[in-house]
Design a protein around this motif. Structure first.
Motif, mmCIF file in Angstrom:
data_model
loop_
_atom_site.group_PDB
_atom_site.id
_atom_site.type_symbol
_atom_site.label_atom_id
_atom_site.label_comp_id
_atom_site.label_asym_id
_atom_site.label_seq_id
_atom_site.Cartn_x
_atom_site.Cartn_y
_atom_site.Cartn_z
ATOM 1 N N ILE A 191 -0.190 5.235 0.466
ATOM 2 C CA ILE A 191 0.678 4.368 -0.092
ATOM 3 C C ILE A 191 2.042 5.540 0.308
ATOM 4 O O ILE A 191 3.497 4.548 -0.018
ATOM 5 C CB ILE A 191 0.795 3.311 -0.752
ATOM 6 N N SER A 211 9.149 9.320 -2.662
ATOM 7 C CA SER A 211 8.259 8.661 -1.419
ATOM 8 C C SER A 211 9.130 8.610 -0.569
ATOM 9 O O SER A 211 10.153 8.779 -0.423
ATOM 10 C CB SER A 211 7.861 7.145 -2.717
ATOM 11 N N ARG A 216 5.869 3.461 3.374
ATOM 12 C CA ARG A 216 4.593 2.983 3.091
ATOM 13 C C ARG A 216 3.729 3.768 3.945
ATOM 14 O O ARG A 216 2.387 3.536 3.854
ATOM 15 C CB ARG A 216 4.143 1.574 2.559
#
Length: 374
Positions: A191, A211, A216
């Motif tokens: 993700i 991230s 994702r």
């Protein structure tokens, strides 16, 4: 690319790795290992790059790689790393992790050690519960593995049981792992997250999470800059190359347009990290060059592939030595060359050592280029 040697091997190659050289060695690497996937009978193979005595009239290298020995492997080879000069650690789609030993005196391979259910779904005792071991990294004697089950294992060569297991390290598939330093590892998942784990801590949570914004997008591969441990490169499902500075922020400092399909591996050159290499499902293998003397390079380097200049879309202004983190397009240019202009099937794996590049493809072939910087 006339200095590239191809060898057709009748199996799809999922991984290719140079055997590490002894510390004091000056010669180029002479052996590499490959692992296969998606074949009825998968194999681990050791190859010699061929006879140096066969140099042609202009000193160019001739002779194709020679198979020294091979051994059957249960399941697809998902990842593979040399532990030392003789031992190779192999991750399987069955969830097993096996250490193979290359006996150079009689050129044979044998299974030296195996952790059968290193990765599994549900519980270790069900016969069908294996989960693919997707990534392995070694820092002899330590071996770290990650898998589809979101589990992280720390093994030690010659010890039967895992030294440490983080069972629910991730709720999604972990795709790859690398050492940041001897006690810290970095994982990437499906993700789009990068996580740092401190193996000295007893907690089973990452010490930091980074991230990709919002999307994702699954990350498939990761590599750490060999000299500047805070610089990390990742690649994933969308083919983009992301450069991260793990000292600051939780997002990449640069996102670079790269391949048109999944990026399977990314590697900084171990001794010349201004050079980085990526390979992809789209059949390309790119050489990214941030060394600053591009204008002085002879123009013949630009043949055979796209040679574009990209600039990183960097949002953080910082005066850092590394060109990978720089954001001043007037100072730094990046040259990108596709080393395989006409390849059609996926390039699954690459490895570089000294002037030598090896890569393996779904076209059932391995390729060796021994004059990368000629």
């Amino acid at each position: 690319m006339e200095d590239v040697c191809a060898k057709f091997v009748s199996q799809k190659i999922s991984k290719a790795r140079w055997r590490p050289l002894p510390a004091a060695a000056l010669q180029p690497p002479d052996f590499f290992a490959t692992g296969s996937w998606d074949n009825e009978d998968n194999r681990i193979s050791i190859w010699s790059v061929g006879d140096l005595g066969n140099a042609g009239l202009n000193g160019e290298y001739q002779g194709e790689p020679q198979l020294l020995c091979d051994i059957r492997h249960n399941g697809d080879v998902m990842d593979m790393q040399f532990l030392d000069q003789e031992r190779i650690v192999v991750a399987s789609s069955t969830g097993a992790v096996t250490v193979f030993r290359h006996h150079q005196n009689n050129q044979t391979l044998s299974a030296n050690q195996r952790w059968d259910k290193a990765h599994y779904h549900v519980d270790q005792d069900t016969s069908c519960g294996g989960a693919a071991c997707t990534g392995v990294i070694c820092n002899n004697p330590e071996i770290v593995t990650v898998g589809e089950d979101g589990r992280i294992n720390l093994f030690r060569a010659d010890q039967k049981d895992a030294v440490r297991t983080i069972d629910n390290a991730d709720s999604s598939t972990l795709h790859a792992v690398t050492f940041l330093r001897t006690t810290e590892i970095l994982t990437v998942n499906s993700i789009g997250q990068l996580k740092i784990w401190d193996l000295r801590q007893q907690r089973n949570e990452p010490s930091q999470i980074f991230s990709l914004t919002g999307d994702r997008v699954p990350l498939h591969c990761v590599d750490r800059h060999p000299n500047q441990q805070h610089i990390v490169a990742t690649g994933g499902q969308d083919g983009m190359l992301s450069i991260w500075d793990i000292r600051q922020g939780t997002m990449p400092v640069s996102l670079l347009n790269a391949h048109e399909a999944e990026m399977w591996e990314v590697h900084f050159h171990p001794s010349n990290p201004d050079h980085l290499f990526t390979c992809s499902e789209d059949g390309s293998l790119w050489h990214w060059d941030t060394s600053t003397d591009i204008s002085e390079k002879p123009s013949f380097l630009h043949q055979g592939g796209r040679s574009t200049t990209y600039f990183s879309h960097n949002t953080i202004n910082q005066s850092v030595v590394s060109a990978w983190l720089s954001n001043d397009p007037t100072k730094d240019r990046m040259e990108i060359t596709n080393l395989i202009p006409n390849q059609t099937l996926s390039v699954n794996s690459l490895d570089i050592l000294g002037p030598c590049l090896v890569y393996g493809t779904d076209a059932e072939a391995i390729y060796v280029n021994r004059q990368l910087f000629a």
